[in-house]
Design a protein around this motif. Structure first.
Motif, PDB file in Angstrom:
ATOM      1  N   VAL A  10     -14.732   2.310 -24.583  1.00 30.24           N
ATOM      2  CA  VAL A  10     -15.014   1.572 -26.058  1.00 30.24           C
ATOM      3  C   VAL A  10     -14.216   3.550 -26.633  1.00 30.24           C
ATOM      4  O   VAL A  10     -15.655   4.219 -26.702  1.00 30.24           O
ATOM      5  N   LEU A  11     -13.561   2.648 -27.738  1.00 30.58           N
ATOM      6  CA  LEU A  11     -12.604   4.529 -29.073  1.00 30.58           C
ATOM      7  C   LEU A  11     -13.169   3.533 -30.074  1.00 30.58           C
ATOM      8  O   LEU A  11     -14.031   2.937 -30.166  1.00 30.58           O
ATOM      9  N   PRO A  12     -13.145   4.481 -31.293  1.00 28.80           N
ATOM     10  CA  PRO A  12     -13.718   4.274 -32.272  1.00 28.80           C
ATOM     11  C   PRO A  12     -12.922   3.251 -33.025  1.00 28.80           C
ATOM     12  O   PRO A  12     -13.698   2.384 -34.005  1.00 28.80           O
ATOM     13  N   THR A  13     -11.862   2.336 -32.606  1.00 30.00           N
ATOM     14  CA  THR A  13     -10.873   1.836 -33.135  1.00 30.00           C
ATOM     15  C   THR A  13     -10.997   0.240 -32.359  1.00 30.00           C
ATOM     16  O   THR A  13     -10.616  -0.677 -33.114  1.00 30.00           O
ATOM     17  N   GLY A  14     -12.381   0.285 -31.467  1.00 32.33           N
ATOM     18  CA  GLY A  14     -12.565  -1.191 -30.647  1.00 32.33           C
ATOM     19  C   GLY A  14     -12.370  -0.975 -28.845  1.00 32.33           C
ATOM     20  O   GLY A  14     -12.886  -0.037 -28.631  1.00 32.33           O
ATOM     21  N   VAL A  15     -12.575  -1.676 -28.315  1.00 35.73           N
ATOM     22  CA  VAL A  15     -12.448  -1.713 -27.075  1.00 35.73           C
ATOM     23  C   VAL A  15     -10.901  -1.902 -27.095  1.00 35.73           C
ATOM     24  O   VAL A  15     -10.405  -2.915 -27.248  1.00 35.73           O
ATOM     25  N   VAL A  16     -10.439  -0.882 -25.543  1.00 38.06           N
ATOM     26  CA  VAL A  16      -9.723  -1.242 -24.627  1.00 38.06           C
ATOM     27  C   VAL A  16      -9.506  -0.988 -24.123  1.00 38.06           C
ATOM     28  O   VAL A  16     -10.825  -0.718 -22.533  1.00 38.06           O
ATOM     29  N   THR A  18     -20.048  -0.085 -31.626  1.00 39.03           N
ATOM     30  CA  THR A  18     -20.773  -0.468 -33.114  1.00 39.03           C
ATOM     31  C   THR A  18     -22.236   0.707 -31.890  1.00 39.03           C
ATOM     32  O   THR A  18     -23.075   1.967 -32.370  1.00 39.03           O
ATOM     33  N   VAL A  19     -22.757   0.184 -30.731  1.00 37.34           N
ATOM     34  CA  VAL A  19     -23.690   1.040 -30.346  1.00 37.34           C
ATOM     35  C   VAL A  19     -23.208   2.202 -29.639  1.00 37.34           C
ATOM     36  O   VAL A  19     -23.830   2.866 -29.825  1.00 37.34           O
ATOM     37  N   SER A  20     -22.168   2.264 -29.330  1.00 31.73           N
ATOM     38  CA  SER A  20     -21.230   3.779 -28.869  1.00 31.73           C
ATOM     39  C   SER A  20     -21.309   4.733 -30.063  1.00 31.73           C
ATOM     40  O   SER A  20     -22.112   5.732 -29.922  1.00 31.73           O
ATOM     41  N   ARG A  21     -20.956   4.228 -31.500  1.00 31.09           N
ATOM     42  CA  ARG A  21     -21.327   4.503 -32.556  1.00 31.09           C
ATOM     43  C   ARG A  21     -22.119   5.219 -33.030  1.00 31.09           C
ATOM     44  O   ARG A  21     -22.510   6.407 -32.761  1.00 31.09           O
ATOM     45  N   LYS A  37     -15.611  18.147 -32.733  1.00 33.24           N
ATOM     46  CA  LYS A  37     -15.893  19.062 -30.952  1.00 33.24           C
ATOM     47  C   LYS A  37     -15.680  16.856 -30.295  1.00 33.24           C
ATOM     48  O   LYS A  37     -15.314  17.566 -29.172  1.00 33.24           O
ATOM     49  N   LEU A  38     -16.588  16.325 -30.725  1.00 34.11           N
ATOM     50  CA  LEU A  38     -17.310  15.604 -29.687  1.00 34.11           C
ATOM     51  C   LEU A  38     -17.436  14.217 -30.227  1.00 34.11           C
ATOM     52  O   LEU A  38     -17.376  13.981 -31.850  1.00 34.11           O
ATOM     53  N   GLY A  39     -18.166  12.986 -30.027  1.00 33.42           N
ATOM     54  CA  GLY A  39     -18.926  12.059 -29.969  1.00 33.42           C
ATOM     55  C   GLY A  39     -18.205  10.472 -30.331  1.00 33.42           C
ATOM     56  O   GLY A  39     -18.402   9.568 -30.049  1.00 33.42           O
ATOM     57  N   SER A  40     -16.412  10.799 -29.371  1.00 35.79           N
ATOM     58  CA  SER A  40     -15.827  10.129 -28.997  1.00 35.79           C
ATOM     59  C   SER A  40     -14.623  10.291 -28.454  1.00 35.79           C
ATOM     60  O   SER A  40     -14.612  11.568 -28.140  1.00 35.79           O
ATOM     61  N   LEU A  41     -13.911   8.815 -28.207  1.00 36.21           N
ATOM     62  CA  LEU A  41     -12.969   9.095 -27.115  1.00 36.21           C
ATOM     63  C   LEU A  41     -11.808   9.225 -28.000  1.00 36.21           C
ATOM     64  O   LEU A  41     -11.340   7.704 -28.248  1.00 36.21           O
ATOM     65  N   GLU A  42     -11.352  10.324 -28.143  1.00 36.06           N
ATOM     66  CA  GLU A  42     -10.599  10.964 -28.782  1.00 36.06           C
ATOM     67  C   GLU A  42      -9.319  11.777 -28.344  1.00 36.06           C
ATOM     68  O   GLU A  42     -10.444  12.343 -27.853  1.00 36.06           O
ATOM     69  N   VAL A  43      -8.449  12.066 -28.214  1.00 31.14           N
ATOM     70  CA  VAL A  43      -7.337  12.878 -27.834  1.00 31.14           C
ATOM     71  C   VAL A  43      -7.728  14.615 -28.489  1.00 31.14           C
ATOM     72  O   VAL A  43      -7.628  14.290 -30.008  1.00 31.14           O
ATOM     73  N   GLY A  44      -7.811  15.498 -27.830  1.00 29.25           N
ATOM     74  CA  GLY A  44      -8.303  16.849 -28.716  1.00 29.25           C
ATOM     75  C   GLY A  44     -10.021  16.476 -28.566  1.00 29.25           C
ATOM     76  O   GLY A  44      -9.987  17.861 -29.028  1.00 29.25           O
TER      77      GLY A  44
END
Length: 390
Positions: free
Chosen positions: A8-14, A327-330, A345-352
């Motif tokens: 569950v990424l900020p841009t959608g579900v992969v 949406t719920v994840s956000r 630093k945190l709050g989403s699945l993103e590189v870095g």
């Protein structure tokens, strides 16, 4: 390397994605590709969903302990209880007390912020309305004198993240300005403010609605009060307690439609009984009875926080309110992280970003929790997963 899960990424579900983690940080997010010879196998998470670690910006305790207790050991136990339910970032909330006692609590909690156990301190009271005090002892309430507010912030040694206050009280607007200048979130809550006074608080710098709808006047057609002002202003993040007790699901839907996906933060407002069970407890100086998972004051019967954990809030938002996973994840991770100034630093699945992950099964129950790249909970539940090529 983790592979095969729904991400569950900020841009959608992969679907069937992979995550690489090194030194506590996410280094890669992608769909699986054929590995080169000699590649390190990945842990197979096929059938699971991975979401970012939950961020709770309003929680008083859990596991039978409270954040306003007398010892670091009790605070750590409470934090670990919520960690087991997916909360990898916790802001410790206090309750109304004498100022000197709150300063003592702040000093102790600030050490745990420095140690990384907590992400900050939230003072809920004593600067709140006696008419909307809920589970706060009325004779300990006081107006938000800026000098006293400053004393609390100073006692926190940089660890104060948020102060809830009622803007209509004497010194309220001035204290909101002070908090804003000091880089501390001013939250409007436990208030009897009018619509106009709430707007004045927002203009002074308030950016959070403490558990919207609860402990404030209801929305009326000729007296919209704080609810309308807080919902309509794009600068305000609104907290919602998603336990099915504090708010009817239709009210959650209303708040979501009014504020939008980027301005709702699901919180627990949990007290000691979260993750522990029914029984008799103390919330600050007040006796609380927890029956069938609902916490109420022993005297008067007012709701006294919740026994909610954020995994349950996640599950309810998906299954009861029918909101999309992203949406719920956000609402449980990125929105509160942004409000707390931690979203870099945190709050989403993103590189870095920090490798704070929650692994959920098909029913959205927690299987495992990773914090800063290490399995904090549930590693034993994954030991039989067959490694796959990454």
């Amino acid at each position: 390397m983790l592979a095969g899960a729904r991400l569950v990424l900020p841009t959608g579900v992969v679907e069937n994605g992979k995550i690489a983690v090194e030194n506590g940080v996410i280094t890669e997010i992608a769909a699986p590709v054929a590995p080169p010879d000699g590649a390190v196998p990945a842990l197979d998470l096929t059938g699971f969903t991975v979401v970012p670690g939950f961020v709770d910006m309003h929680v008083h305790g859990g596991g039978g302990e409270s954040y306003h207790s007398g010892s670091a050991e009790q605070v750590i136990k409470a934090a670990h209880t919520h960690l087991a339910h997916g909360t990898t970032t916790t802001v410790a909330s206090t309750v109304t007390g004498e100022i000197d006692e709150l300063c003592r609590q702040a000093s102790m909690l600030s050490e745990l912020v420095e140690d990384g156990v907590l992400a900050g301190i939230h003072f809920e009271g004593p600067f709140i309305s006696i008419n909307r005090c809920g589970a706060h002892k009325p004779d300990l309430l006081r107006d938000p004198d800026p000098a006293v507010v400053r004393k609390l912030i100073d006692a926190s040694r940089g660890a104060a993240r948020m102060v809830t206050l009622a803007p209509e009280l004497e010194g309220g607007i001035e204290s909101i300005r002070l908090l804003t200048e000091r880089g501390v979130i001013a939250a409007i809550g436990h208030t009897d403010a009018s619509y106009d006074k709430t707007l004045a608080g927002i203009e002074a710098g308030a950016t959070v609605a403490t558990h919207l709808f609860n402990a404030m006047p209801g929305l009326a057609h000729r007296a919209p009060g704080p609810i309308a002002a807080l919902l309509e202003d794009e600068r305000v993040t609104v907290e919602l307690i998603g336990d099915g007790v504090h708010l009817h699901p239709a009210v959650v839907d209303l708040a979501f439609r009014g504020a939008g996906a980027s301005r709702v933060a699901l919180v627990t407002d949990a007290m000691d009984a979260a993750g522990f069970g029914d029984g008799d407890y103390m919330l600050g100086p007040l006796a609380v009875q927890v029956r069938d998972g609902v916490a109420r004051l022993a005297e008067g019967g007012s709701i006294a926080g919740s026994t909610l954990t954020l995994d349950v809030a996640f599950k309810r938002a998906v299954s009861v309110n029918g909101l999309p996973l992203e949406t719920v994840s956000r609402m449980l991770s990125l929105n509160p992280a942004q409000q707390l100034g931690l979203s870099d630093k945190l709050g989403s699945l993103e590189v870095g970003k920090r490798a704070d992950l929650v692994v959920l099964d098909a029913q959205y129950d927690v299987v495992a929790v990773m914090r800063e790249g290490r399995w904090a909970v549930g590693e034993d539940r994954l030991k039989d997963r067959v490694p796959v090529a990454n």
